[in-house]
Design a protein around this motif. Structure first.
Motif, PDB file in Angstrom:
ATOM      1  N   ALA A  45      -8.973  73.992  48.979  1.00 40.71           N
ATOM      2  CA  ALA A  45      -9.838  73.774  47.810  1.00 40.71           C
ATOM      3  C   ALA A  45      -9.820  72.304  47.404  1.00 40.71           C
ATOM      4  O   ALA A  45     -10.868  71.724  47.078  1.00 40.71           O
ATOM      5  CB  ALA A  45      -9.393  74.654  46.647  1.00 40.71           C
ATOM      6  N   ILE A  46      -8.645  71.686  47.452  1.00 37.75           N
ATOM      7  CA  ILE A  46      -8.540  70.251  47.156  1.00 37.75           C
ATOM      8  C   ILE A  46      -9.365  69.452  48.162  1.00 37.75           C
ATOM      9  O   ILE A  46     -10.075  68.512  47.790  1.00 37.75           O
ATOM     10  CB  ILE A  46      -7.066  69.784  47.174  1.00 37.75           C
ATOM     11  N   MET A  47      -9.297  69.860  49.441  1.00 40.14           N
ATOM     12  CA  MET A  47     -10.067  69.163  50.477  1.00 40.14           C
ATOM     13  C   MET A  47     -11.569  69.250  50.201  1.00 40.14           C
ATOM     14  O   MET A  47     -12.303  68.277  50.409  1.00 40.14           O
ATOM     15  CB  MET A  47      -9.746  69.738  51.863  1.00 40.14           C
ATOM     16  N   LYS A  48     -12.043  70.405  49.715  1.00 42.34           N
ATOM     17  CA  LYS A  48     -13.469  70.549  49.393  1.00 42.34           C
ATOM     18  C   LYS A  48     -13.853  69.622  48.244  1.00 42.34           C
ATOM     19  O   LYS A  48     -14.919  68.997  48.268  1.00 42.34           O
ATOM     20  CB  LYS A  48     -13.802  72.001  49.052  1.00 42.34           C
ATOM     21  N   HIS A  49     -12.976  69.523  47.236  1.00 46.23           N
ATOM     22  CA  HIS A  49     -13.244  68.604  46.133  1.00 46.23           C
ATOM     23  C   HIS A  49     -13.279  67.162  46.628  1.00 46.23           C
ATOM     24  O   HIS A  49     -14.133  66.373  46.216  1.00 46.23           O
ATOM     25  CB  HIS A  49     -12.190  68.751  45.025  1.00 46.23           C
ATOM     26  N   LEU A  50     -12.365  66.831  47.515  1.00 47.84           N
ATOM     27  CA  LEU A  50     -12.347  65.480  48.069  1.00 47.84           C
ATOM     28  C   LEU A  50     -13.588  65.197  48.915  1.00 47.84           C
ATOM     29  O   LEU A  50     -14.079  64.065  48.941  1.00 47.84           O
ATOM     30  CB  LEU A  50     -11.073  65.245  48.887  1.00 47.84           C
ATOM     31  N   ASP A  51     -14.091  66.225  49.594  1.00 44.32           N
ATOM     32  CA  ASP A  51     -15.343  66.058  50.349  1.00 44.32           C
ATOM     33  C   ASP A  51     -16.489  65.669  49.419  1.00 44.32           C
ATOM     34  O   ASP A  51     -17.284  64.779  49.732  1.00 44.32           O
ATOM     35  CB  ASP A  51     -15.710  67.344  51.097  1.00 44.32           C
ATOM     36  N   VAL A  52     -16.583  66.355  48.268  1.00 44.43           N
ATOM     37  CA  VAL A  52     -17.645  66.058  47.300  1.00 44.43           C
ATOM     38  C   VAL A  52     -17.484  64.629  46.779  1.00 44.43           C
ATOM     39  O   VAL A  52     -18.454  63.869  46.686  1.00 44.43           O
ATOM     40  CB  VAL A  52     -17.638  67.076  46.136  1.00 44.43           C
ATOM     41  N   LEU A  53     -16.247  64.253  46.445  1.00 49.49           N
ATOM     42  CA  LEU A  53     -15.987  62.906  45.940  1.00 49.49           C
ATOM     43  C   LEU A  53     -16.290  61.849  47.008  1.00 49.49           C
ATOM     44  O   LEU A  53     -16.829  60.783  46.699  1.00 49.49           O
ATOM     45  CB  LEU A  53     -14.538  62.784  45.454  1.00 49.49           C
ATOM     46  N   SER A  54     -15.961  62.145  48.259  1.00 51.60           N
ATOM     47  CA  SER A  54     -16.253  61.221  49.363  1.00 51.60           C
ATOM     48  C   SER A  54     -17.755  61.095  49.600  1.00 51.60           C
ATOM     49  O   SER A  54     -18.271  59.985  49.809  1.00 51.60           O
ATOM     50  CB  SER A  54     -15.585  61.693  50.652  1.00 51.60           C
ATOM     51  N   ASP A  55     -18.465  62.239  49.571  1.00 49.35           N
ATOM     52  CA  ASP A  55     -19.920  62.213  49.755  1.00 49.35           C
ATOM     53  C   ASP A  55     -20.606  61.401  48.658  1.00 49.35           C
ATOM     54  O   ASP A  55     -21.635  60.760  48.902  1.00 49.35           O
ATOM     55  CB  ASP A  55     -20.495  63.623  49.777  1.00 49.35           C
ATOM     56  N   ALA A  56     -20.038  61.422  47.469  1.00 45.46           N
ATOM     57  CA  ALA A  56     -20.598  60.650  46.358  1.00 45.46           C
ATOM     58  C   ALA A  56     -20.190  59.182  46.446  1.00 45.46           C
ATOM     59  O   ALA A  56     -20.691  58.353  45.680  1.00 45.46           O
ATOM     60  CB  ALA A  56     -20.142  61.237  45.030  1.00 45.46           C
ATOM     61  N   GLY A  57     -19.284  58.872  47.362  1.00 47.48           N
ATOM     62  CA  GLY A  57     -18.835  57.494  47.517  1.00 47.48           C
ATOM     63  C   GLY A  57     -17.772  57.083  46.519  1.00 47.48           C
ATOM     64  O   GLY A  57     -17.450  55.899  46.402  1.00 47.48           O
ATOM     65  N   LEU A  58     -17.217  58.037  45.785  1.00 48.05           N
ATOM     66  CA  LEU A  58     -16.213  57.720  44.764  1.00 48.05           C
ATOM     67  C   LEU A  58     -14.810  57.570  45.343  1.00 48.05           C
ATOM     68  O   LEU A  58     -13.955  56.931  44.740  1.00 48.05           O
ATOM     69  CB  LEU A  58     -16.210  58.812  43.688  1.00 48.05           C
ATOM     70  N   VAL A  59     -14.589  58.196  46.503  1.00 47.71           N
ATOM     71  CA  VAL A  59     -13.271  58.168  47.140  1.00 47.71           C
ATOM     72  C   VAL A  59     -13.455  57.789  48.609  1.00 47.71           C
ATOM     73  O   VAL A  59     -14.369  58.277  49.270  1.00 47.71           O
ATOM     74  CB  VAL A  59     -12.589  59.561  47.032  1.00 47.71           C
ATOM     75  N   ALA A  60     -12.575  56.935  49.069  1.00 40.97           N
ATOM     76  CA  ALA A  60     -12.541  56.593  50.496  1.00 40.97           C
ATOM     77  C   ALA A  60     -11.269  57.196  51.081  1.00 40.97           C
ATOM     78  O   ALA A  60     -10.208  57.151  50.456  1.00 40.97           O
ATOM     79  CB  ALA A  60     -12.550  55.082  50.673  1.00 40.97           C
TER      80      ALA A  60
END
Length: 147
Positions: A45-60
């Motif tokens: 579930a954390i990985m899915k949240h990180l995917d969303v944040l990465s897709d938005a460009g907020l997290v690398a």
């Protein structure tokens, strides 16, 4: 730019994702497992949240061996802040104009001072609410019962 804003705000709408960003804001870089540690949800579930944040460009994310490290990226948040600041300025200006209008209150300063007339009801005949003569009954009175 609209797509970037849409993705940024969509990513920020979830409290878990905002909490992940807050944790990343405290340290320069965290591994996924370190980032997930305080949350009571599964690692997938954390990985899915990180995917969303990465897709938005907020997290690398950067993989070194078996460890994936995450860090914040600023550009999408800068664009979102610019957009918010534009509308904050718009509302601030409009609220300032409204406050100036209300403080000026041209209606009360232009009227001559006269006593306020009583309402039309107060000028009419006295209330008949207390007199039996003025009240209408909806049904005829029935027989009086003795108890």
């Amino acid at each position: 730019m609209d797509e970037t804003l849409d993705r940024t705000f969509a990513a920020l709408c979830d409290p878990t994702r905002r909490a992940l960003l807050a944790r990343l804001g405290e340290q320069e870089s965290l591994s996924v497992s370190e980032l997930a540690q305080p949350f009571a949800i599964s690692l997938p579930a954390i990985m899915k949240h990180l995917d969303v944040l990465s897709d938005a460009g907020l997290v690398a994310r950067e993989k070194t061996g078996r460890t994936v490290a995450c860090r914040l990226t600023a550009r999408p948040m800068e664009q979102a802040m610019n957009w918010l600041n534009h509308y904050a300025q718009f509302w601030s200006d409009n609220l300032d104009r409204l406050a100036a209008f209300v403080e000026d209150d041209p209606w009360s300063t232009n009227l001559p001072s006269q006593p306020t007339p009583a309402s039309p009801r107060a000028q009419a005949s006295p209330s008949r609410g207390g007199s039996a003569r003025g009240r209408k009954r909806s049904t005829p009175r029935g027989p009086i019962r003795k108890t």
